[in-house]
Structures are given as structure tokens and as C-alpha cells.
Design a protein around this motif. Sequence first.
Motif, PDB file in Angstrom:
ATOM      1  N   SER A  41       0.812  -1.219   0.000  1.00 18.89           N
ATOM      2  CA  SER A  41       0.000   0.000   0.000  1.00 18.89           C
ATOM      3  C   SER A  41       0.845   1.268   0.000  1.00 18.89           C
ATOM      4  O   SER A  41       0.345   2.346  -0.356  1.00 18.89           O
ATOM      5  CB  SER A  41      -0.949   0.009   1.199  1.00 18.89           C
ATOM      6  N   TRP A  42       2.103   1.158   0.360  1.00 21.64           N
ATOM      7  CA  TRP A  42       2.981   2.326   0.344  1.00 21.64           C
ATOM      8  C   TRP A  42       3.162   2.864  -1.079  1.00 21.64           C
ATOM      9  O   TRP A  42       3.573   4.013  -1.281  1.00 21.64           O
ATOM     10  CB  TRP A  42       4.349   1.977   0.937  1.00 21.64           C
ATOM     11  N   LYS A  43       2.802   2.056  -2.084  1.00 22.53           N
ATOM     12  CA  LYS A  43       2.912   2.492  -3.472  1.00 22.53           C
ATOM     13  C   LYS A  43       1.642   3.180  -3.981  1.00 22.53           C
ATOM     14  O   LYS A  43       1.592   3.648  -5.108  1.00 22.53           O
ATOM     15  CB  LYS A  43       3.235   1.302  -4.377  1.00 22.53           C
ATOM     16  N   ASP A  44       0.595   3.242  -3.131  1.00 24.39           N
ATOM     17  CA  ASP A  44      -0.655   3.904  -3.532  1.00 24.39           C
ATOM     18  C   ASP A  44      -0.384   5.349  -3.934  1.00 24.39           C
ATOM     19  O   ASP A  44       0.494   6.010  -3.370  1.00 24.39           O
ATOM     20  CB  ASP A  44      -1.660   3.912  -2.375  1.00 24.39           C
ATOM     21  N   SER A  45      -1.148   5.837  -4.908  1.00 21.58           N
ATOM     22  CA  SER A  45      -1.088   7.246  -5.305  1.00 21.58           C
ATOM     23  C   SER A  45      -2.423   7.879  -4.972  1.00 21.58           C
ATOM     24  O   SER A  45      -3.458   7.476  -5.515  1.00 21.58           O
ATOM     25  CB  SER A  45      -0.802   7.377  -6.802  1.00 21.58           C
ATOM     26  N   ALA A  46      -2.411   8.853  -4.054  1.00 28.30           N
ATOM     27  CA  ALA A  46      -3.658   9.436  -3.549  1.00 28.30           C
ATOM     28  C   ALA A  46      -3.635  10.948  -3.602  1.00 28.30           C
ATOM     29  O   ALA A  46      -3.951  11.630  -2.637  1.00 28.30           O
ATOM     30  CB  ALA A  46      -3.917   8.960  -2.125  1.00 28.30           C
ATOM     31  N   LEU A  47      -3.284  11.504  -4.754  1.00 30.43           N
ATOM     32  CA  LEU A  47      -3.288  12.957  -4.915  1.00 30.43           C
ATOM     33  C   LEU A  47      -4.721  13.474  -4.863  1.00 30.43           C
ATOM     34  O   LEU A  47      -5.649  12.845  -5.379  1.00 30.43           O
ATOM     35  CB  LEU A  47      -2.656  13.347  -6.254  1.00 30.43           C
ATOM     36  N   LYS A  48      -4.911  14.619  -4.229  1.00 32.21           N
ATOM     37  CA  LYS A  48      -6.241  15.236  -4.169  1.00 32.21           C
ATOM     38  C   LYS A  48      -6.455  16.058  -5.449  1.00 32.21           C
ATOM     39  O   LYS A  48      -6.470  17.280  -5.451  1.00 32.21           O
ATOM     40  CB  LYS A  48      -6.350  16.125  -2.916  1.00 32.21           C
ATOM     41  N   THR A  49      -6.613  15.330  -6.539  1.00 31.22           N
ATOM     42  CA  THR A  49      -6.732  15.923  -7.860  1.00 31.22           C
ATOM     43  C   THR A  49      -7.952  15.342  -8.564  1.00 31.22           C
ATOM     44  O   THR A  49      -8.166  14.125  -8.522  1.00 31.22           O
ATOM     45  CB  THR A  49      -5.475  15.614  -8.704  1.00 31.22           C
ATOM     46  N   ARG A  50      -8.743  16.187  -9.205  1.00 31.95           N
ATOM     47  CA  ARG A  50      -9.903  15.681  -9.945  1.00 31.95           C
ATOM     48  C   ARG A  50      -9.422  15.034 -11.242  1.00 31.95           C
ATOM     49  O   ARG A  50      -8.763  15.669 -12.064  1.00 31.95           O
ATOM     50  CB  ARG A  50     -10.875  16.818 -10.241  1.00 31.95           C
ATOM     51  N   MET A  51      -9.771  13.746 -11.401  1.00 37.09           N
ATOM     52  CA  MET A  51      -9.335  12.966 -12.547  1.00 37.09           C
ATOM     53  C   MET A  51     -10.543  12.490 -13.343  1.00 37.09           C
ATOM     54  O   MET A  51     -11.667  12.432 -12.833  1.00 37.09           O
ATOM     55  CB  MET A  51      -8.521  11.754 -12.081  1.00 37.09           C
ATOM     56  N   VAL A  52     -10.293  12.119 -14.602  1.00 37.58           N
ATOM     57  CA  VAL A  52     -11.370  11.670 -15.472  1.00 37.58           C
ATOM     58  C   VAL A  52     -10.915  10.459 -16.281  1.00 37.58           C
ATOM     59  O   VAL A  52      -9.754  10.351 -16.670  1.00 37.58           O
ATOM     60  CB  VAL A  52     -11.819  12.820 -16.417  1.00 37.58           C
ATOM     61  N   SER A  53     -11.832   9.508 -16.494  1.00 37.78           N
ATOM     62  CA  SER A  53     -11.567   8.345 -17.332  1.00 37.78           C
ATOM     63  C   SER A  53     -12.834   8.021 -18.115  1.00 37.78           C
ATOM     64  O   SER A  53     -13.901   8.603 -17.878  1.00 37.78           O
ATOM     65  CB  SER A  53     -11.129   7.143 -16.488  1.00 37.78           C
ATOM     66  N   THR A  54     -12.748   7.071 -19.049  1.00 37.93           N
ATOM     67  CA  THR A  54     -13.891   6.754 -19.918  1.00 37.93           C
ATOM     68  C   THR A  54     -14.155   5.251 -19.950  1.00 37.93           C
ATOM     69  O   THR A  54     -13.895   4.579 -20.957  1.00 37.93           O
ATOM     70  CB  THR A  54     -13.662   7.288 -21.341  1.00 37.93           C
ATOM     71  N   PRO A  55     -14.677   4.696 -18.862  1.00 37.43           N
ATOM     72  CA  PRO A  55     -14.943   3.253 -18.821  1.00 37.43           C
ATOM     73  C   PRO A  55     -16.071   2.825 -19.756  1.00 37.43           C
ATOM     74  O   PRO A  55     -16.941   3.630 -20.120  1.00 37.43           O
ATOM     75  CB  PRO A  55     -15.325   3.022 -17.356  1.00 37.43           C
ATOM     76  N   LYS A  56     -16.045   1.545 -20.118  1.00 35.18           N
ATOM     77  CA  LYS A  56     -17.071   0.944 -20.971  1.00 35.18           C
ATOM     78  C   LYS A  56     -18.042   0.131 -20.121  1.00 35.18           C
ATOM     79  O   LYS A  56     -17.726  -0.307 -19.018  1.00 35.18           O
ATOM     80  CB  LYS A  56     -16.421   0.027 -22.011  1.00 35.18           C
ATOM     81  N   LEU A  57     -19.214  -0.115 -20.687  1.00 32.73           N
ATOM     82  CA  LEU A  57     -20.224  -0.920 -20.003  1.00 32.73           C
ATOM     83  C   LEU A  57     -19.894  -2.400 -20.125  1.00 32.73           C
ATOM     84  O   LEU A  57     -19.692  -2.912 -21.224  1.00 32.73           O
ATOM     85  CB  LEU A  57     -21.604  -0.648 -20.609  1.00 32.73           C
ATOM     86  N   ASN A  58     -19.846  -3.094 -18.979  1.00 30.32           N
ATOM     87  CA  ASN A  58     -19.648  -4.541 -18.966  1.00 30.32           C
ATOM     88  C   ASN A  58     -20.933  -5.302 -18.682  1.00 30.32           C
ATOM     89  O   ASN A  58     -21.211  -6.321 -19.307  1.00 30.32           O
ATOM     90  CB  ASN A  58     -18.598  -4.937 -17.919  1.00 30.32           C
ATOM     91  N   GLN A  59     -21.721  -4.819 -17.707  1.00 27.79           N
ATOM     92  CA  GLN A  59     -22.955  -5.517 -17.360  1.00 27.79           C
ATOM     93  C   GLN A  59     -24.061  -4.529 -16.993  1.00 27.79           C
ATOM     94  O   GLN A  59     -23.808  -3.506 -16.362  1.00 27.79           O
ATOM     95  CB  GLN A  59     -22.742  -6.450 -16.155  1.00 27.79           C
ATOM     96  N   ILE A  60     -25.278  -4.882 -17.373  1.00 28.70           N
ATOM     97  CA  ILE A  60     -26.468  -4.149 -16.961  1.00 28.70           C
ATOM     98  C   ILE A  60     -27.635  -5.128 -16.930  1.00 28.70           C
ATOM     99  O   ILE A  60     -27.733  -6.017 -17.790  1.00 28.70           O
ATOM    100  CB  ILE A  60     -26.772  -2.966 -17.911  1.00 28.70           C
ATOM    101  N   ASN A  61     -28.491  -5.018 -15.922  1.00 27.44           N
ATOM    102  CA  ASN A  61     -29.675  -5.871 -15.784  1.00 27.44           C
ATOM    103  C   ASN A  61     -29.330  -7.358 -15.839  1.00 27.44           C
ATOM    104  O   ASN A  61     -29.996  -8.152 -16.493  1.00 27.44           O
ATOM    105  CB  ASN A  61     -30.699  -5.541 -16.875  1.00 27.44           C
ATOM    106  N   THR A  62     -28.270  -7.748 -15.140  1.00 32.41           N
ATOM    107  CA  THR A  62     -27.885  -9.155 -15.054  1.00 32.41           C
ATOM    108  C   THR A  62     -28.199  -9.691 -13.657  1.00 32.41           C
ATOM    109  O   THR A  62     -28.573  -8.942 -12.758  1.00 32.41           O
ATOM    110  CB  THR A  62     -26.380  -9.338 -15.328  1.00 32.41           C
ATOM    111  N   GLY A  63     -28.005 -10.993 -13.479  1.00 31.04           N
ATOM    112  CA  GLY A  63     -28.220 -11.564 -12.156  1.00 31.04           C
ATOM    113  C   GLY A  63     -27.274 -10.998 -11.119  1.00 31.04           C
ATOM    114  O   GLY A  63     -27.593 -10.979  -9.924  1.00 31.04           O
ATOM    115  N   PHE A  64     -26.112 -10.530 -11.548  1.00 27.45           N
ATOM    116  CA  PHE A  64     -25.139  -9.978 -10.607  1.00 27.45           C
ATOM    117  C   PHE A  64     -25.453  -8.532 -10.251  1.00 27.45           C
ATOM    118  O   PHE A  64     -25.411  -8.139  -9.092  1.00 27.45           O
ATOM    119  CB  PHE A  64     -23.728 -10.067 -11.191  1.00 27.45           C
ATOM    120  N   THR A  65     -25.752  -7.720 -11.248  1.00 26.86           N
ATOM    121  CA  THR A  65     -25.995  -6.300 -10.986  1.00 26.86           C
ATOM    122  C   THR A  65     -27.412  -6.038 -10.486  1.00 26.86           C
ATOM    123  O   THR A  65     -27.663  -4.993  -9.875  1.00 26.86           O
ATOM    124  CB  THR A  65     -25.800  -5.459 -12.258  1.00 26.86           C
ATOM    125  N   GLY A  66     -28.336  -6.957 -10.766  1.00 27.64           N
ATOM    126  CA  GLY A  66     -29.726  -6.657 -10.487  1.00 27.64           C
ATOM    127  C   GLY A  66     -30.171  -5.493 -11.371  1.00 27.64           C
ATOM    128  O   GLY A  66     -29.580  -5.234 -12.431  1.00 27.64           O
TER     129      GLY A  66
END
Length: 268
Positions: free
Chosen positions: A173-198
Motif C-alpha cells: 500500500s505504500w505504493k498507492d497514489s492518492a493525490l487530491k486531484t480531480r481525474m477523469v476516465s472513460t470506462p465501458k459498459l460490462n454488465q447491466i440488468n444481469t443476475g449480478f448487478t440486479g
Amino acid sequence: MRHKALVAAVAALALIGLGSAPAQAVTDGVPDGNGHPEVGLMVAQTEDGVPQWRCSGTLISPTVYLTAGHCTFGAEHVELWFQSDLEPNPASFGYPYTGEVSGTAYTHPQYDDDLFYLYDLGVVVLDEPILLDEYGELPTLDQLDAYANKTKKDAWFTAVGYGLQKSFPDAASWKDSALKTRMVSTPKLNQINTGFTGDSSLLLSNNTHTGGTCSGDSGGPNFIGDSNVIAGVTSYGLNSACGGTGGVYRVDRADDLNWLYAEFGDLL
């Protein structure tokens, strides 16, 4: 975002929704700069001003800040910052004691901290307005169901938050990076309305190609594509390194929209 390793109980939990723990930063993303000034950093405090935990969230009006239920639950007072970057010295911005503005926390009336992922929605009402040109927008009723019949690779989101940029298992955990900076990414959809997500969650990608979310991003927005429509708030993760997938609590369901408009409609 809450994170924990999956255990034997996941099979049973999957039948009702999720086997995971609440989330807390955007991984493999880039600094947001002025891209989303409506997204802010919050610190929950005791009544006496003792800092407890941090989360992210979105202004949907000058005084209404949308976040996760596990971020507001138990918060007696909230301080918020909307600067895009509190580095290199967060204390110079008053962090984690005195923010740009303070507020009062509210949690979805059906929220249960033991089953946080079912109604993981919260609001902070600011003591003073933050005036912007544009705010986050709530989705319409059941808007995300349309994605169930689309090709998943074409469904992408914009995740924004102040959480960890890198997370490692406890031993590293000493390698964690926890800057108080607003960041942005563009994830894709993997699951919706499945038995796991409900019907209350989404699973989005979390990898070096699309980026994703991690601890401290809890409550932050996952906008639909490049719009300002909030599909859901960052809610949970499936492992301590924030890899693979990230869980998002949908805000397009009737119980969420009804609560938001009934309780805070005069402020929206």
C-alpha cells in the motif's frame, strides 16, 4: 468506492445484487482540469469537525450535491472543495477541515449500510450556492435500460472523481497514489440488468485502456458518454487494487428520482 476481495458468500449475494464493498480514485485516467467544475470533493465530519472519510460527487443545482449513500450515511457535517487540484499542499486549501463551502448530508430513506449497494444514494445540501454555467443533469426514468439491448462496446461513460490514482494490496500500500486531484476516465459498459448487478447497478470496465474508479471516487458521477447526464454514482469495487470492473449505482430508477424530486425539488 467500497472494495474487498470476493469471498464464498458472493454466490449468495449475487442472487440479490452484489458481493462487494463500497468504493473510494480514478485509475488510469488524466487530470480533469476545468472539464467538470460541477464535480467536487467532500469530507464527512463529526459534529465537532473531526474528519471521517472523503468522497466525490456532483452539483445538480447551485446547492444540491449528488453522491453515494455510503458517503452521507453517518456524516454529521460535510465540507466540500471544487478546486480541480488541491496539490501539492492540500492543507493550503483547508483540507480536510475547512472547505470552499459546507453542507448538510441526507441519505436515501431506504439505505441500509449492511446492504449499501441497493440504495446507495446521498445528497449534500450546501450552505451557500456554487454558481456555474452548467450542472450535472439527472437521467429520465429507466433511461439506462436502453443499453441492455445495445452492443456493450458502444456504451461508454465519463467517470470523474478525486480518489486514488493507483491502489495496491495492503502489503504494498505504500505504493498507492492518492493525490487530491480531480481525474477523469472513460470506462465501458460490462454488465447491466444481469443476475449480478440486479436492476440497480452497472458494472463498468476498470483497466489501463479505459481507466476506471477506486477508493475516494465513491459518489462521483459516471456521465453518459460526453454528456452531463449522470447515469449513476460510483459505488463499489471487487478487489483492493481497483482492477477489472467498477460498480455504479444507477439513479434512473423510480425510488431514486421520486426521493430526489420530492425532497429537493424546490432546489433543483
